[in-house]
Design an enzyme around this catalytic site. Sequence first.
Site, PDB file in Angstrom:
ATOM      1  N   HIS A 277       0.846  -1.203   0.000  1.00 19.03           N
ATOM      2  CA  HIS A 277       0.000   0.000   0.000  1.00 19.03           C
ATOM      3  C   HIS A 277       0.871   1.238   0.000  1.00 19.03           C
ATOM      4  O   HIS A 277       1.964   1.224   0.571  1.00 19.03           O
ATOM      5  CB  HIS A 277      -0.926   0.012   1.229  1.00 19.03           C
ATOM      6  CG  HIS A 277      -2.076   0.945   1.072  1.00 19.03           C
ATOM      7  ND1 HIS A 277      -2.002   2.273   1.402  1.00 19.03           N
ATOM      8  CD2 HIS A 277      -3.315   0.728   0.576  1.00 19.03           C
ATOM      9  CE1 HIS A 277      -3.169   2.840   1.122  1.00 19.03           C
ATOM     10  NE2 HIS A 277      -3.974   1.943   0.619  1.00 19.03           N
TER      11      HIS A 277
ATOM     12  N   GLU B   5      -7.853  -5.315  -0.527  1.00 20.01           N
ATOM     13  CA  GLU B   5      -8.371  -6.069  -1.668  1.00 20.01           C
ATOM     14  C   GLU B   5      -8.291  -7.578  -1.469  1.00 20.01           C
ATOM     15  O   GLU B   5      -9.051  -8.322  -2.088  1.00 20.01           O
ATOM     16  CB  GLU B   5      -7.624  -5.673  -2.949  1.00 20.01           C
ATOM     17  CG  GLU B   5      -7.692  -4.200  -3.283  1.00 20.01           C
ATOM     18  CD  GLU B   5      -9.073  -3.710  -3.655  1.00 20.01           C
ATOM     19  OE1 GLU B   5     -10.065  -4.203  -3.085  1.00 20.01           O
ATOM     20  OE2 GLU B   5      -9.176  -2.834  -4.513  1.00 20.01           O
TER      21      GLU B   5
HETATM   22  N1  ACO Z   1       4.072  -7.519  -4.628  1.00 16.71           N
HETATM   23  C1  ACO Z   1       5.409  -7.518  -4.860  1.00 16.71           C
HETATM   24  N2  ACO Z   1       6.169  -6.412  -4.781  1.00 16.71           N
HETATM   25  C2  ACO Z   1       5.568  -5.268  -4.429  1.00 16.71           C
HETATM   26  C3  ACO Z   1       4.199  -5.200  -4.160  1.00 16.71           C
HETATM   27  C4  ACO Z   1       3.436  -6.388  -4.263  1.00 16.71           C
HETATM   28  N3  ACO Z   1       2.132  -6.406  -4.034  1.00 16.71           N
HETATM   29  N4  ACO Z   1       3.865  -3.930  -3.850  1.00 16.71           N
HETATM   30  C5  ACO Z   1       4.988  -3.217  -3.926  1.00 16.71           C
HETATM   31  N5  ACO Z   1       6.012  -4.020  -4.287  1.00 16.71           N
HETATM   32  C6  ACO Z   1       7.421  -3.645  -4.466  1.00 16.71           C
HETATM   33  C7  ACO Z   1       7.610  -2.956  -5.811  1.00 16.71           C
HETATM   34  O1  ACO Z   1       7.898  -3.875  -6.829  1.00 16.71           O
HETATM   35  C8  ACO Z   1       8.780  -2.040  -5.514  1.00 16.71           C
HETATM   36  O2  ACO Z   1       9.961  -2.783  -5.556  1.00 16.71           O
HETATM   37  P1  ACO Z   1      11.303  -2.120  -6.166  1.00 16.71           P
HETATM   38  O3  ACO Z   1      11.610  -0.964  -5.277  1.00 16.71           O
HETATM   39  O4  ACO Z   1      12.305  -3.232  -6.103  1.00 16.71           O
HETATM   40  O5  ACO Z   1      10.964  -1.702  -7.563  1.00 16.71           O
HETATM   41  C9  ACO Z   1       8.543  -1.643  -4.054  1.00 16.71           C
HETATM   42  O6  ACO Z   1       7.748  -2.679  -3.474  1.00 16.71           O
HETATM   43  C10 ACO Z   1       7.811  -0.341  -3.914  1.00 16.71           C
HETATM   44  O7  ACO Z   1       6.664  -0.371  -4.780  1.00 16.71           O
HETATM   45  P2  ACO Z   1       5.964   0.948  -5.305  1.00 16.71           P
HETATM   46  O8  ACO Z   1       5.112   0.598  -6.483  1.00 16.71           O
HETATM   47  O9  ACO Z   1       6.963   2.044  -5.497  1.00 16.71           O
HETATM   48  O10 ACO Z   1       5.090   1.351  -4.046  1.00 16.71           O
HETATM   49  P3  ACO Z   1       3.727   2.091  -4.068  1.00 16.71           P
HETATM   50  O11 ACO Z   1       3.525   2.686  -2.748  1.00 16.71           O
HETATM   51  O12 ACO Z   1       3.638   3.025  -5.218  1.00 16.71           O
HETATM   52  O13 ACO Z   1       2.715   0.869  -4.331  1.00 16.71           O
HETATM   53  C11 ACO Z   1       0.761  -0.357  -4.594  1.00 16.71           C
HETATM   54  C12 ACO Z   1       1.484   0.710  -3.769  1.00 16.71           C
HETATM   55  C13 ACO Z   1       0.529   0.179  -5.999  1.00 16.71           C
HETATM   56  C14 ACO Z   1      -0.609  -0.643  -3.948  1.00 16.71           C
HETATM   57  C15 ACO Z   1       1.608  -1.661  -4.641  1.00 16.71           C
HETATM   58  O14 ACO Z   1       1.861  -2.124  -3.337  1.00 16.71           O
HETATM   59  C16 ACO Z   1       0.977  -2.749  -5.493  1.00 16.71           C
HETATM   60  O15 ACO Z   1       1.157  -2.735  -6.710  1.00 16.71           O
HETATM   61  N6  ACO Z   1       0.242  -3.705  -4.861  1.00 16.71           N
HETATM   62  C17 ACO Z   1      -0.419  -4.754  -5.638  1.00 16.71           C
HETATM   63  C18 ACO Z   1      -1.734  -4.258  -6.226  1.00 16.71           C
HETATM   64  C19 ACO Z   1      -2.801  -4.053  -5.172  1.00 16.71           C
HETATM   65  O16 ACO Z   1      -2.975  -4.866  -4.271  1.00 16.71           O
HETATM   66  N7  ACO Z   1      -3.529  -2.945  -5.328  1.00 16.71           N
HETATM   67  C20 ACO Z   1      -4.597  -2.563  -4.377  1.00 16.71           C
HETATM   68  C21 ACO Z   1      -4.122  -1.497  -3.441  1.00 16.71           C
HETATM   69  S1  ACO Z   1      -5.349  -1.074  -2.222  1.00 16.71           S
HETATM   70  C22 ACO Z   1      -6.365  -0.002  -3.029  1.00 16.71           C
HETATM   71  O17 ACO Z   1      -5.986   0.737  -3.886  1.00 16.71           O
HETATM   72  C23 ACO Z   1      -7.786   0.015  -2.650  1.00 16.71           C
END
Ligand code: ACO
Length: 367
Positions: free
Chosen positions: A257, A312
């Site tokens: 998140h 989610e």
């Molecule tokens: N699985 C694996 N790796 C992850 C995940 C995940 N679910 N989430 C983040 N990471 C990793 C990224 O790959 C990144 O790694 P890196 O630095 O080596 O490139 C690091 O963690 C940081 O990720 P960001 O995308 O920069 O973090 P951000 O805060 O922007 O992401 C997000 C938040 C988009 C929700 C992300 O955690 C994600 O994609 N989760 C999966 C999709 C999901 O569950 N979405 C629903 C969110 S809840 C909602 O919106 C209601």
Amino acid sequence: MTEAPNPARMTPDPTAGLEGVVAATTRLSHVDGQNGVLILRGKRLEDLAGTISFEGAVRHLWQDLEIAGSDSLPAGFGQARIAAFQVVPLLEQAPPGLSVFERMQLGLAALPETNRPGDAATITGALPVLLAAAHRCAAGLPPLAPDSTLDTATDPLRMLTGVRPPQSHVEALNRYLVTILDHGLNASTFTARVIASTQADLKQAVLGAMGALSGPLHGGAPGPVLDMIDAIGHPDNATGWIGGALARKERLMGFGHRIYRTRDPRADVLKAGLKTLGADNPKVQLAERIETAALAALRTAKPDRPLETNVEFYTAVLLDAIGIDRSLFTPLFAAGRTAGWCAHALEQQRTGKLIRPSSRYVGPPAA
Ligand code: ACO
């Protein structure tokens, strides 16, 4: 003497997705990401979900906005559902390839102008009837008319299936709708506020917010969560499947998140809903094993980045347990969150200030 920089005026890193940038003031909700707390207008989520009707939670959220008709919910939503049924023929004539979500957007766009006080109730009441009708149209079934005497958690379930739903399903859906009512300045709510800041019609703010919600990094995640649970299939496969996905640099849907650095409190509220539902079916047990395996794998793969269960994951498990098709997960999210989007849009409009940030030009210099 040099002035200390005003943090509110400092240029954020334009590649950081506005992380940490404060772009609005609001009385509606607060997400405390360090402590895993969600406050909805002065009340913790845990004190609302499971104890209050969706209509009661909306009244609570809308209290300071003096939205005409909000005192008379759920009757106001019932009337709005009847009015929204007028546009359903349009959904029936829509091209066959249109998704449920797109049909809902079509129906919303076809509502009369929504710039009067009280139109937040018109729109919030309309979305569930558009959802049920869109689902039945997409499935080649005749839409069912709303029953204005039923509440928001009961009537959509009845309109989807034609059968009065069991009370346990109504309570679970009500818990879900309250849980996702509002959540700070997330991507879709920000979108709604940007559109509202132009003084556009309220339904345009909701249409734009729906677009932002639909992506898999935001409200589009729960369908893929269920796909993942189905693909894993058996608890013994969880660790291997998850390890493979992470090795391929895939994201695990339902984890991570932008704000929470600890567990998303909404995940626990929905998980508790599964217990009251008595859902001890094998899929729930499988989901719990997958969650444990995923959290362990994420801790190993990303030791410096806390990645915990988000809303989610248990949205998918809860809605599946009450028989909701996965194609309706994101539409239901939109239907519940509309009350929050409308509130933020109205709050933003009252500031009278256009949201218009700047970009850093990195293109070629003028020739
Ligand atoms: N699985 C694996 N790796 C992850 C995940 C995940 N679910 N989430 C983040 N990471 C990793 C990224 O790959 C990144 O790694 P890196 O630095 O080596 O490139 C690091 O963690 C940081 O990720 P960001 O995308 O920069 O973090 P951000 O805060 O922007 O992401 C997000 C938040 C988009 C929700 C992300 O955690 C994600 O994609 N989760 C999966 C999709 C999901 O569950 N979405 C629903 C969110 S809840 C909602 O919106 C209601």
